[in-house]
Design an enzyme around this catalytic site. Sequence first.
Site, PDB file in Angstrom:
ATOM      1  N   ARG A   1      -9.646   1.196  -7.975  1.00 53.51           N
ATOM      2  CA  ARG A   1      -9.054   0.063  -7.264  1.00 53.51           C
ATOM      3  C   ARG A   1      -8.865   0.499  -5.809  1.00 53.51           C
ATOM      4  O   ARG A   1      -9.130   1.645  -5.458  1.00 53.51           O
ATOM      5  CB  ARG A   1      -7.780  -0.461  -7.934  1.00 53.51           C
ATOM      6  N   GLY A   2      -8.412  -0.460  -4.979  1.00 56.71           N
ATOM      7  CA  GLY A   2      -8.373  -0.184  -3.548  1.00 56.71           C
ATOM      8  C   GLY A   2      -9.699  -0.635  -2.957  1.00 56.71           C
ATOM      9  O   GLY A   2     -10.768  -0.321  -3.508  1.00 56.71           O
ATOM     10  N   ALA A   3      -9.618  -1.382  -1.850  1.00 53.27           N
ATOM     11  CA  ALA A   3     -10.809  -2.060  -1.333  1.00 53.27           C
ATOM     12  C   ALA A   3     -12.029  -1.135  -1.131  1.00 53.27           C
ATOM     13  O   ALA A   3     -13.115  -1.412  -1.656  1.00 53.27           O
ATOM     14  CB  ALA A   3     -10.441  -2.806  -0.047  1.00 53.27           C
TER      15      ALA A   3
ATOM     16  N   ASN B   1      -3.006  -8.244   1.725  1.00 55.97           N
ATOM     17  CA  ASN B   1      -2.780  -6.938   1.073  1.00 55.97           C
ATOM     18  C   ASN B   1      -1.921  -7.163  -0.173  1.00 55.97           C
ATOM     19  O   ASN B   1      -1.538  -8.300  -0.482  1.00 55.97           O
ATOM     20  CB  ASN B   1      -2.104  -5.962   2.050  1.00 55.97           C
ATOM     21  N   LYS B   2      -1.656  -6.094  -0.869  1.00 58.77           N
ATOM     22  CA  LYS B   2      -0.907  -6.158  -2.134  1.00 58.77           C
ATOM     23  C   LYS B   2       0.346  -7.019  -2.018  1.00 58.77           C
ATOM     24  O   LYS B   2       1.046  -6.958  -1.009  1.00 58.77           O
ATOM     25  CB  LYS B   2      -0.553  -4.722  -2.548  1.00 58.77           C
TER      26      LYS B   2
ATOM     27  N   GLN C   1       1.469   0.793  -8.134  1.00 57.50           N
ATOM     28  CA  GLN C   1       0.535   1.699  -7.441  1.00 57.50           C
ATOM     29  C   GLN C   1       1.268   2.700  -6.545  1.00 57.50           C
ATOM     30  O   GLN C   1       0.790   3.809  -6.320  1.00 57.50           O
ATOM     31  CB  GLN C   1      -0.465   0.901  -6.591  1.00 57.50           C
TER      32      GLN C   1
ATOM     33  N   ASP D   1      -6.875  -5.576   1.942  1.00 61.12           N
ATOM     34  CA  ASP D   1      -8.042  -5.863   1.096  1.00 61.12           C
ATOM     35  C   ASP D   1      -9.036  -6.758   1.789  1.00 61.12           C
ATOM     36  O   ASP D   1     -10.234  -6.766   1.467  1.00 61.12           O
ATOM     37  CB  ASP D   1      -7.593  -6.504  -0.207  1.00 61.12           C
TER      38      ASP D   1
ATOM     39  N   ARG E   1     -13.658  -8.706  -8.872  1.00 62.89           N
ATOM     40  CA  ARG E   1     -12.344  -8.880  -8.223  1.00 62.89           C
ATOM     41  C   ARG E   1     -12.572  -9.714  -6.955  1.00 62.89           C
ATOM     42  O   ARG E   1     -13.471  -9.420  -6.170  1.00 62.89           O
ATOM     43  CB  ARG E   1     -11.701  -7.530  -7.880  1.00 62.89           C
TER      44      ARG E   1
HETATM   45  O1  MRU Z   1      -4.889  -4.173  -6.583  1.00 60.83           O
HETATM   46  P1  MRU Z   1      -5.247  -2.931  -5.836  1.00 60.83           P
HETATM   47  O2  MRU Z   1      -4.539  -1.721  -6.338  1.00 60.83           O
HETATM   48  O3  MRU Z   1      -6.741  -2.742  -5.752  1.00 60.83           O
HETATM   49  O4  MRU Z   1      -4.719  -3.201  -4.364  1.00 60.83           O
HETATM   50  C1  MRU Z   1      -4.906  -2.226  -3.381  1.00 60.83           C
HETATM   51  C2  MRU Z   1      -4.303  -2.593  -2.074  1.00 60.83           C
HETATM   52  O5  MRU Z   1      -3.681  -3.623  -1.924  1.00 60.83           O
HETATM   53  C3  MRU Z   1      -4.572  -1.673  -0.928  1.00 60.83           C
HETATM   54  O6  MRU Z   1      -3.517  -1.692  -0.013  1.00 60.83           O
HETATM   55  C4  MRU Z   1      -5.870  -2.097  -0.214  1.00 60.83           C
HETATM   56  O7  MRU Z   1      -6.920  -2.223  -1.120  1.00 60.83           O
HETATM   57  C5  MRU Z   1      -6.261  -1.159   0.840  1.00 60.83           C
HETATM   58  S1  MRU Z   1      -6.945   0.318   0.172  1.00 60.83           S
HETATM   59  C6  MRU Z   1      -7.329   1.379   1.418  1.00 60.83           C
END
Ligand code: MRU
Length: 377
Positions: A53-55, A253-254, A202, A243, A90
């Site tokens: 996970r994470g962009a 973002n999250k 996370q 993201d 996603r």
């Molecule tokens: O749902 P996730 O865990 O994939 O969400 C991740 C985030 O929101 C991060 O802040 C974002 O992807 C940036 S990662 C460098």
Amino acid sequence: MRLNGKPTLTIWLNEDGKTVDIIDQTKLPHQLVVENLKTTEDAARAIKDMLVRGAPLIGATAAYGLCLALHEDASDESIIEASDYLNKQRPTAVNLRWALEVMGGHLKPLPVEQRLEAAYGKAAEIVKDDIEVNRRIGLHGLEIIRKIADKKNGEPVNILTHCNAGWLATTDWGTATSPIYHAHREGIPVHVWVDETRPRNQGAALTAYELLHENVPHTLIVDNAGGHLMQHGKVDICIVGTDRTAANGDVANKIGTYLKALAAHDNNIPFYVGLPTSTIDWTLNSGFDIPIEERSEDEVLKVWGALDDGSNAEVLITAPGVKAANPAFDVTPAKYVTGLITEYGVIEPNETAMAKLKHKQQEARANDTNNLVNEAS
Ligand code: MRU
């Protein structure tokens, strides 16, 4: 970055030269499990179920997922079909689409018989570039932290971060955490307030774990504590990831990021976003056009963790039958963002600066200097 003292990436090609290994992040911090992705379906499941996970890491996994599809069939139709399939796993992180477009753009002009090898080469380049991009984000962000540190007479710079935009969310360094790791390595005293980041935690499970393994001082807080700490002068700067960032500088973002930005604004605390320019969606003029992922209510209703005997368990935290909603991301309008820390430098998210950034990115691509690894070496 280091896990148990050993430099580790989040994704790598298996020694068989075909399949792909990842760290299964659903098991962290209690179990360190490497999962082997053998098929495009495995890669898609790893993205959807958030083993990765994470962009940026989602993008890199999709690139390798496409490689796995080409073993069977490397035709244009197969590239399109596999890309569509991976892309829909996603919806919010635009790096998924970006990585697949980079792969498709590279592969389609080539003769079919050359595509498989070229695909693995390009996927490896996406990983290497991500490491270099994140390193650069770190160096630009380091200067911001250094300026704050200069005014603190040796006291630690208190940095609040949300979710995990750390090395586990990328291939290495992270985006939001890269300036922190660089500052720590330079001997600048830093202390990180880590938002736990419900529902999937996370922050608690991943960011705190990363910081622990890098010996960066940190304290875990519940998501609702940030505003209070800001009011009491205990936060010098917020740095988060994103993201997808719209062309006007609005940032998705999250879930919960927006509330932190509002609290930071109310308390005159700088609020920065670390991102590779691949996270900017130039086709969207407003953050409110970014699709927001809705995830299962189970993530809100249940929590996974370790029991005293070392085993792991998932527990229900509500009465049976309670319903929950789970929007996974929110949008922070550009007016609450002090600066975007990119691989090209730090910019204010206003129209002129965004246009200049777009130009820089296009220029770099045209000169083929987007391969930052080559440029840096
Ligand atoms: O749902 P996730 O865990 O994939 O969400 C991740 C985030 O929101 C991060 O802040 C974002 O992807 C940036 S990662 C460098």
